[in-house]
Design a protein around this motif. Structure first.
Motif, mmCIF file in Angstrom:
data_model
loop_
_atom_site.group_PDB
_atom_site.id
_atom_site.type_symbol
_atom_site.label_atom_id
_atom_site.label_comp_id
_atom_site.label_asym_id
_atom_site.label_seq_id
_atom_site.Cartn_x
_atom_site.Cartn_y
_atom_site.Cartn_z
ATOM 1 N N SER A 34 25.515 17.026 -27.751
ATOM 2 C CA SER A 34 25.909 16.975 -26.344
ATOM 3 C C SER A 34 27.386 17.317 -26.172
ATOM 4 N N GLN A 62 26.417 12.511 -22.086
ATOM 5 C CA GLN A 62 25.054 12.667 -21.576
ATOM 6 C C GLN A 62 24.061 12.795 -22.716
ATOM 7 N N GLN A 65 19.341 17.039 -24.048
ATOM 8 C CA GLN A 65 18.175 17.340 -23.217
ATOM 9 C C GLN A 65 16.893 17.522 -24.017
ATOM 10 N N THR A 66 16.962 18.202 -25.151
ATOM 11 C CA THR A 66 15.738 18.537 -25.875
ATOM 12 C C THR A 66 15.324 17.470 -26.873
#
Length: 152
Positions: A34, A62, A65-66
């Protein structure tokens, strides 16, 4: 060679930085991914000395995402900072002084590792902030006049 990842401009505005320290940071794999993607916010980050260890609070990274639900990390978990014992002792003595804190100044890459720069900061008053702003405006106007004079 160090590449900037993030800087905390609020720290320079809100604190007089007395000393600076470089520290490593203990991260998980998804946090590093990230950070490589630039998904980090350090505007409210600060450090605290607890049990002869230094922990970073308020740093928002954060989730990747994957990554699956099992492999991801909490966004604002406390992260341990890696410092020498004598540096930790200096920081604990500096934090014992009333009004001093350890704001996070910047995050950067150094030889494929993520490093953080901590500052020992003493809070500015409102009048100090106004004085700094006035000084900045005066320097900008002087530079403008110099460039106007040199153009002739």
């Amino acid at each position: 060679m160090s590449a900037e990842i993030a800087t905390n401009r609020k720290a320079g505005r809100d604190f007089h930085i007395l000393e600076k320290y470089e520290a490593g940071i203990e991260l998980k794999g998804t946090e590093v991914k990230s950070i490589r993607a630039g998904k980090i916010n350090i505007s409210d980050a600060y450090a605290r000395v607890e049990n002869n260890q230094v922990f970073l609070y308020g740093c928002h990274i954060q989730p990747w995402q994957t990554a699956g639900e099992w492999y991801n990390h909490p966004e604002r978990r406390p992260r341990r900072l890696l410092l020498h014992k004598r540096e930790i002792l200096k920081l604990s003595v500096a934090c014992a002084v009333k009004g001093c804190t350890l704001p996070l100044l910047r995050v950067y890459w150094k030889d494929r590792r993520v490093k953080v720069e901590l500052g020992v900061g003493k809070g500015k008053t409102h009048s100090d902030q106004r004085h700094d702003l006035k000084e900045k405006v005066e320097l900008r106007e002087a530079a403008r006049e110099m460039s106007r004079f040199n153009q002739r």
